[in-house]
Design a protein around this motif. Structure first.
Motif, PDB file in Angstrom:
ATOM      1  N   ALA A 194     -17.602  73.014  10.494  1.00 22.38           N
ATOM      2  CA  ALA A 194     -17.852  72.119   9.360  1.00 22.38           C
ATOM      3  C   ALA A 194     -19.217  72.374   8.733  1.00 22.38           C
ATOM      4  CB  ALA A 194     -17.782  70.669   9.821  1.00 22.38           C
ATOM      5  N   ILE A 195     -19.245  72.229   7.429  1.00 21.53           N
ATOM      6  CA  ILE A 195     -20.493  72.235   6.680  1.00 21.53           C
ATOM      7  C   ILE A 195     -20.677  70.813   6.176  1.00 21.53           C
ATOM      8  CG2 ILE A 195     -21.621  73.074   4.582  1.00 21.53           C
ATOM      9  CD1 ILE A 195     -20.077  75.694   4.983  1.00 21.53           C
ATOM     10  N   GLN A 196     -21.883  70.318   6.259  1.00 19.09           N
ATOM     11  CA  GLN A 196     -22.163  68.940   5.856  1.00 19.09           C
ATOM     12  C   GLN A 196     -22.597  68.898   4.396  1.00 19.09           C
ATOM     13  OE1 GLN A 196     -21.295  66.728   8.196  1.00 19.09           O
ATOM     14  NE2 GLN A 196     -20.866  68.552   9.404  1.00 19.09           N
ATOM     15  N   SER A 197     -22.375  67.760   3.787  1.00 16.61           N
ATOM     16  CA  SER A 197     -22.752  67.569   2.394  1.00 16.61           C
ATOM     17  C   SER A 197     -23.388  66.193   2.236  1.00 16.61           C
ATOM     18  CB  SER A 197     -21.509  67.672   1.512  1.00 16.61           C
ATOM     19  OG  SER A 197     -21.851  67.660   0.156  1.00 16.61           O
ATOM     20  N   VAL A 198     -24.382  66.116   1.383  1.00 18.89           N
ATOM     21  CA  VAL A 198     -25.017  64.840   1.060  1.00 18.89           C
ATOM     22  C   VAL A 198     -24.619  64.510  -0.367  1.00 18.89           C
ATOM     23  CG1 VAL A 198     -27.195  63.622   0.748  1.00 18.89           C
ATOM     24  CG2 VAL A 198     -26.956  65.282   2.615  1.00 18.89           C
ATOM     25  N   ILE A 199     -23.994  63.341  -0.561  1.00 12.74           N
ATOM     26  CA  ILE A 199     -23.601  62.964  -1.906  1.00 12.74           C
ATOM     27  C   ILE A 199     -24.437  61.781  -2.389  1.00 12.74           C
ATOM     28  CG2 ILE A 199     -21.311  63.961  -1.810  1.00 12.74           C
ATOM     29  CD1 ILE A 199     -20.134  61.282  -1.301  1.00 12.74           C
ATOM     30  N   ILE A 200     -24.721  61.834  -3.669  1.00 10.24           N
ATOM     31  CA  ILE A 200     -25.529  60.801  -4.320  1.00 10.24           C
ATOM     32  C   ILE A 200     -24.871  60.437  -5.647  1.00 10.24           C
ATOM     33  CG2 ILE A 200     -27.680  61.658  -3.272  1.00 10.24           C
ATOM     34  CD1 ILE A 200     -28.344  62.836  -6.104  1.00 10.24           C
ATOM     35  N   LEU A 201     -25.390  59.406  -6.278  1.00 10.15           N
ATOM     36  CA  LEU A 201     -24.971  59.090  -7.640  1.00 10.15           C
ATOM     37  C   LEU A 201     -25.683  60.050  -8.587  1.00 10.15           C
ATOM     38  CD1 LEU A 201     -25.188  55.181  -7.604  1.00 10.15           C
ATOM     39  CD2 LEU A 201     -23.112  56.586  -7.606  1.00 10.15           C
ATOM     40  N   LYS A 202     -24.963  60.585  -9.557  1.00 12.50           N
ATOM     41  CA  LYS A 202     -25.561  61.506 -10.531  1.00 12.50           C
ATOM     42  C   LYS A 202     -26.777  60.879 -11.204  1.00 12.50           C
ATOM     43  CE  LYS A 202     -21.528  64.262 -11.728  1.00 12.50           C
ATOM     44  NZ  LYS A 202     -20.544  64.577 -12.774  1.00 12.50           N
ATOM     45  N   GLU A 203     -26.721  59.577 -11.436  1.00 15.55           N
ATOM     46  CA  GLU A 203     -27.827  58.899 -12.116  1.00 15.55           C
ATOM     47  C   GLU A 203     -29.132  58.952 -11.313  1.00 15.55           C
ATOM     48  OE1 GLU A 203     -26.961  54.263 -11.081  1.00 15.55           O
ATOM     49  OE2 GLU A 203     -25.356  55.391 -12.031  1.00 15.55           O
ATOM     50  N   ASN A 204     -29.051  59.307 -10.023  1.00 19.03           N
ATOM     51  CA  ASN A 204     -30.248  59.400  -9.185  1.00 19.03           C
ATOM     52  C   ASN A 204     -30.690  60.840  -8.955  1.00 19.03           C
ATOM     53  OD1 ASN A 204     -30.356  56.608  -8.905  1.00 19.03           O
ATOM     54  ND2 ASN A 204     -28.973  56.645  -7.153  1.00 19.03           N
ATOM     55  N   SER A 205     -30.077  61.782  -9.656  1.00 19.15           N
ATOM     56  CA  SER A 205     -30.366  63.197  -9.407  1.00 19.15           C
ATOM     57  C   SER A 205     -31.795  63.606  -9.757  1.00 19.15           C
ATOM     58  CB  SER A 205     -29.375  64.086 -10.160  1.00 19.15           C
ATOM     59  OG  SER A 205     -29.512  63.901 -11.555  1.00 19.15           O
ATOM     60  N   ASP A 206     -32.470  62.826 -10.592  1.00 20.93           N
ATOM     61  CA  ASP A 206     -33.859  63.148 -10.920  1.00 20.93           C
ATOM     62  C   ASP A 206     -34.808  62.776  -9.780  1.00 20.93           C
ATOM     63  OD1 ASP A 206     -33.248  60.442 -11.432  1.00 20.93           O
ATOM     64  OD2 ASP A 206     -34.952  60.238 -12.799  1.00 20.93           O
ATOM     65  N   ARG A 207     -34.433  61.833  -8.927  1.00 20.09           N
ATOM     66  CA  ARG A 207     -35.321  61.418  -7.839  1.00 20.09           C
ATOM     67  C   ARG A 207     -34.847  61.848  -6.451  1.00 20.09           C
ATOM     68  NH1 ARG A 207     -34.183  56.511  -5.282  1.00 20.09           N
ATOM     69  NH2 ARG A 207     -32.295  55.516  -6.024  1.00 20.09           N
ATOM     70  N   ILE A 208     -33.604  62.301  -6.332  1.00 20.55           N
ATOM     71  CA  ILE A 208     -33.085  62.798  -5.050  1.00 20.55           C
ATOM     72  C   ILE A 208     -32.506  64.182  -5.280  1.00 20.55           C
ATOM     73  CG2 ILE A 208     -31.513  62.399  -3.120  1.00 20.55           C
ATOM     74  CD1 ILE A 208     -31.489  59.413  -3.896  1.00 20.55           C
ATOM     75  N   LYS A 209     -33.267  65.196  -4.887  1.00 12.90           N
ATOM     76  CA  LYS A 209     -32.843  66.576  -5.088  1.00 12.90           C
ATOM     77  C   LYS A 209     -32.615  67.317  -3.772  1.00 12.90           C
ATOM     78  CE  LYS A 209     -35.581  67.076  -9.341  1.00 12.90           C
ATOM     79  NZ  LYS A 209     -34.716  66.560 -10.298  1.00 12.90           N
ATOM     80  N   THR A 210     -33.332  66.892  -2.718  1.00 14.35           N
ATOM     81  CA  THR A 210     -33.248  67.566  -1.420  1.00 14.35           C
ATOM     82  C   THR A 210     -33.216  66.519  -0.300  1.00 14.35           C
ATOM     83  OG1 THR A 210     -35.634  67.676  -1.044  1.00 14.35           O
ATOM     84  CG2 THR A 210     -34.642  69.492  -2.299  1.00 14.35           C
ATOM     85  N   ILE A 211     -32.980  66.988   0.891  1.00 19.16           N
ATOM     86  CA  ILE A 211     -32.979  66.112   2.076  1.00 19.16           C
ATOM     87  C   ILE A 211     -34.320  65.393   2.217  1.00 19.16           C
ATOM     88  CG2 ILE A 211     -32.937  66.163   4.615  1.00 19.16           C
ATOM     89  CD1 ILE A 211     -30.203  66.431   3.432  1.00 19.16           C
ATOM     90  N   GLU A 212     -35.401  66.085   1.940  1.00 19.34           N
ATOM     91  CA  GLU A 212     -36.735  65.484   2.068  1.00 19.34           C
ATOM     92  C   GLU A 212     -36.877  64.240   1.198  1.00 19.34           C
ATOM     93  OE1 GLU A 212     -36.401  68.947   1.558  1.00 19.34           O
ATOM     94  OE2 GLU A 212     -36.607  69.220   3.729  1.00 19.34           O
ATOM     95  N   ASP A 213     -36.192  64.219   0.076  1.00 19.40           N
ATOM     96  CA  ASP A 213     -36.251  63.067  -0.834  1.00 19.40           C
ATOM     97  C   ASP A 213     -35.570  61.826  -0.260  1.00 19.40           C
ATOM     98  OD1 ASP A 213     -37.605  64.641  -2.700  1.00 19.40           O
ATOM     99  OD2 ASP A 213     -35.741  65.254  -3.694  1.00 19.40           O
TER     100      ASP A 213
END
Length: 180
Positions: free
Chosen positions: A40-59
């Motif tokens: 398995a490969i893991q994926s992190v999903i977010i709301l598109k509207e938050n893509s400016d503040r969440i770009k990587t795991i560190e965020d």
């Protein structure tokens, strides 16, 4: 319910469990496992509207992350996302609902599952998450000591892998899931 799989298996209510189960050392104490059938490969999903503040795991440090109870994703997140807060739910559907309501900042799922939800919702997207992509394979769990059943499962898995059927099953499941 995913978090009760091993209790149900141990009680003899089911003969085997196929649910993207990683045979961790802790799980091997309570069940026997087949050979690995899927990486398995893991994926992190977010709301598109938050893509400016969440770009990587560190965020995600300091943010709220949804994970399924007793899952590989819960364990990985708790070990690798220092400083994040976790919202642990029984089902993936619950996780998607709380993400879409903005109650969590991200949800961690296996990539095929995440891709299916992203396909069906224009509000969701995935972010880069190389940190979660250790080769932690999935296996089938059986009750401790069920050697004959385990031997037969491994025989069937070897045949399916040799015929490249596992990947075909994953792709078919994606197609079916996307039709919902």
């Amino acid at each position: 319910i995913f978090s009760r799989i091993f209790q149900t298996l141990d009680a003899g209510q089911i003969d085997l469990a196929i649910a993207g189960l990683h045979p961790s050392a802790e799980r091997k104490k309570i069940a026997d496992f087949s050979d690995i059938y899927y990486q398995a490969i893991q994926s992190v999903i977010i709301l598109k509207e938050n893509s400016d503040r969440i770009k990587t795991i560190e965020d995600l440090r300091g943010k709220k992350v949804g994970v399924q109870k007793d899952s590989l994703q819960e364990s990985m997140a708790k070990n690798q996302l220092v400083g994040a807060e976790f919202d642990i739910r029984e089902t993936i559907e619950e996780l998607i609902i709380i993400l879409e309501k903005g109650l969590v900042d991200a949800v961690i799922l296996e990539k095929p599952v995440a891709d299916s939800y992203i396909f069906r919702s224009k509000r969701l997207m995935s972010i880069e998450c190389q940190e979660f992509n250790d080769k932690l394979g999935s296996a089938i769990a059986v009750k401790k000591g069920a050697k004959d059943l385990l031997r037969e499962i491994n025989r069937i898995l070897a045949k399916l892998k040799a015929e490249d059927k596992i990947e075909q099953f994953v792709e078919s499941a994606k197609v079916l899931s996307n039709k919902r």
